[in-house]
Design an enzyme around this catalytic site. Structure first.
Site, PDB file in Angstrom:
ATOM      1  N   CYS A  67       0.823  -1.217   0.000  1.00 32.50           N
ATOM      2  CA  CYS A  67       0.000   0.000   0.000  1.00 32.50           C
ATOM      3  C   CYS A  67       0.855   1.265   0.000  1.00 32.50           C
ATOM      4  O   CYS A  67       1.677   1.475   0.895  1.00 32.50           O
ATOM      5  CB  CYS A  67      -0.925   0.007   1.219  1.00 32.50           C
ATOM      6  SG  CYS A  67      -1.927   1.502   1.344  1.00 32.50           S
ATOM      7  N   ARG A  70      -0.135   4.556   2.981  1.00 33.35           N
ATOM      8  CA  ARG A  70      -0.041   4.265   4.406  1.00 33.35           C
ATOM      9  C   ARG A  70       0.207   5.453   5.317  1.00 33.35           C
ATOM     10  O   ARG A  70       0.126   5.325   6.532  1.00 33.35           O
ATOM     11  CB  ARG A  70       1.042   3.204   4.647  1.00 33.35           C
ATOM     12  CG  ARG A  70       0.629   1.824   4.224  1.00 33.35           C
ATOM     13  CD  ARG A  70       1.717   0.816   4.540  1.00 33.35           C
ATOM     14  NE  ARG A  70       2.694   0.665   3.466  1.00 33.35           N
ATOM     15  CZ  ARG A  70       3.871   0.059   3.613  1.00 33.35           C
ATOM     16  NH1 ARG A  70       4.218  -0.412   4.796  1.00 33.35           N
ATOM     17  NH2 ARG A  70       4.691  -0.064   2.584  1.00 33.35           N
ATOM     18  N   GLU A 242      -5.170   3.077 -10.616  1.00 32.35           N
ATOM     19  CA  GLU A 242      -5.887   1.806 -10.387  1.00 32.35           C
ATOM     20  C   GLU A 242      -7.028   1.659 -11.393  1.00 32.35           C
ATOM     21  O   GLU A 242      -7.307   0.569 -11.880  1.00 32.35           O
ATOM     22  CB  GLU A 242      -6.457   1.758  -8.964  1.00 32.35           C
ATOM     23  CG  GLU A 242      -5.410   1.862  -7.881  1.00 32.35           C
ATOM     24  CD  GLU A 242      -6.038   1.724  -6.496  1.00 32.35           C
ATOM     25  OE1 GLU A 242      -6.328   2.763  -5.870  1.00 32.35           O
ATOM     26  OE2 GLU A 242      -6.254   0.582  -6.057  1.00 32.35           O
TER      27      GLU A 242
HETATM   28  N1  ARG Z   1      -6.921  -1.811  -7.209  1.00 32.67           N
HETATM   29  C1  ARG Z   1      -8.246  -2.068  -6.744  1.00 32.67           C
HETATM   30  C2  ARG Z   1      -9.260  -1.514  -7.759  1.00 32.67           C
HETATM   31  O1  ARG Z   1      -8.877  -0.954  -8.732  1.00 32.67           O
HETATM   32  C3  ARG Z   1      -8.499  -1.449  -5.368  1.00 32.67           C
HETATM   33  C4  ARG Z   1      -7.517  -1.843  -4.270  1.00 32.67           C
HETATM   34  C5  ARG Z   1      -7.503  -0.918  -3.077  1.00 32.67           C
HETATM   35  N2  ARG Z   1      -7.163   0.435  -3.470  1.00 32.67           N
HETATM   36  C6  ARG Z   1      -7.119   1.502  -2.639  1.00 32.67           C
HETATM   37  N3  ARG Z   1      -6.853   2.657  -3.158  1.00 32.67           N
HETATM   38  N4  ARG Z   1      -7.327   1.393  -1.356  1.00 32.67           N
HETATM   39  O2  ARG Z   1     -10.444  -1.593  -7.603  1.00 32.67           O
END
Ligand code: ARG
Length: 377
Positions: A67, A70, A242
């Site tokens: 992560c 953090r 992401e």
């Molecule tokens: N990578 C995942 C997604 O695209 C989410 C994982 C957690 N990500 C976060 N920013 N806490 O859905």
């Protein structure tokens, strides 16, 4: 070492660190250790106080090697839902968590902790994330998120029916012990969605891309002092890559780069035009722009890396050894522009932590072969 001794050892290691961090006296530590030893001897397990649970969940975030976010570990909101017994109560607590954390876009990092593992009555949430889009393999190609095809067909077998769009929210699937799993729809009003548009390319909105506001990971096991919380969904906020560099970009996900590149009139017939890279950047710009416009918390990968740098310094100042997984910490876009790329990280597992656990369902159908170009409206 037998099971009780092993559990006591893990408990003691946690209690000492936790209580020291909370500035508790060595008397308090010793009293608590005696109490825990007794509880383990009598019941084979022990129960965390709410303070231990709260700080343990925060430590687990701090120890999450993959992560990048953090720095904010101390701000985690911990909901203690250990008293809930039935699937429907658990589902309601999850919906409450979704609404609290979403907070109309001003996302609050939160975790809800359900009963820990105990013989035969383990609570499991079958969803990988509380909110995720269904995926359907149809004769015209895949509709929705290809990563969800297996869970989607399990939900259908349980009696759920999706609308069949690219963005159907899967229901919650909860299983206690060896009872049959139960499913619960998430009320549409509880789920905030962000329509994706680009600050300059007007055609971008016509792709009708959208993503949900909050990532809630729901299939990991929170381990604190030897106690395993097998259902403990948690959320932070998104980093734009992401969504923009993985969920929409991966070939085995929404696979949008070819469409975006051709709408940008890029030469997609040669790698050397770097059309994928150009499309990727504009897609990431669109994600950041759209979340900001919708008033939904999000962080770009440069700011996230700076924040991680501050976390590294804060940990060093506290005299704690930093652990991290380089392969996950580097962002998938322009990794070498962040300091993380140029450093080495020790990927040791420190507990408390969030651990991977085995997939609770067994596949009922053979995996369909993903098509190169999914149908997309
Ligand atoms: N990578 C995942 C997604 O695209 C989410 C994982 C957690 N990500 C976060 N920013 N806490 O859905």
């Amino acid at each position: 070492m037998n099971h009780h001794e092993q559990l006591y050892k893990e408990a003691a290691a946690f209690i000492v660190t936790c209580y020291e961090e909370l500035d508790m006296s060595s008397d308090a530590i010793n009293r608590r250790l005696v109490e825990i030893k007794q509880q383990i001897e009598e019941n084979g397990t022990y129960t965390h106080t709410s303070e231990e649970l709260e700080h343990g969940a925060k430590m687990a975030w701090r120890n999450s090697n993959r992560c990048i976010g953090r720095l904010f570990w101390q701000s985690l909101q911990v909901f203690d839902a250990r008293g809930l017994k039935q699937e429907d109560e658990i589902a309601q607590a999850i919906v409450d968590h979704i609404e609290y954390a979403t907070n109309a876009g001003k996302i609050r990092p939160s975790i809800t902790v359900f009963r820990p593992e105990e013989s035969g009555r383990e609570v499991r949430i079958w969803n990988h994330q509380l909110v995720r889009y269904a995926g359907y393999a149809t004769e015209h190609g895949i509709v929705g998120d290809p990563i969800s095809i297996e869970l989607t067909s399990i939900c259908q077998e349980l009696g759920w029916k999706g609308a069949g769009t690219h963005y159907d929210i899967l229901p919650l699937v909860i299983r206690i012990g060896d009872q049959p799993p139960k499913w619960f729809p998430i009320p549409e009003e509880a789920v905030l969605r962000v329509p994706i548009e680009h600050p300059e390319y007007e055609w971008f909105a016509d792709l009708h891309l959208q993503w949900y506001a909050v990532p809630f990971v729901s299939d990991m096991c929170l381990e604190i002092g030897g106690i395993r919380y097998t259902a403990a969904p948690f959320n932070g906020w998104y980093m734009e890559t992401e969504i923009g560099a993985r969920n929409f970009a991966d070939e085995q996900r929404y696979n949008m780069l070819p469409r975006i590149a051709s709408l940008m009139s890029l030469n997609t017939s040669t790698n050397t035009s770097l059309w994928k890279d150009k499309a990727l950047i504009e897609l990431n710009i669109a994600v950041l722009h759209s979340f900001k416009k919708a008033g939904v918390s999000i962080v770009d990968h440069h700011t996230a890396a700076d924040q991680f740098n501050r976390f590294e310094q804060a940990e060093e100042a506290k005299g704690r050894e930093l652990t991290g997984d380089w392969t996950w910490l580097i962002p998938p876009v322009s990794p070498a522009t962040t300091h993380i790329f140029h450093k080495h990280y020790n990927n040791e597992l420190v507990k408390p932590n969030y651990l991977k656990q085995d997939v609770p369902y067994t596949s009922t159908q053979p995996k369909p072969i993903p098509l190169k170009c999914p149908v997309h409206h």
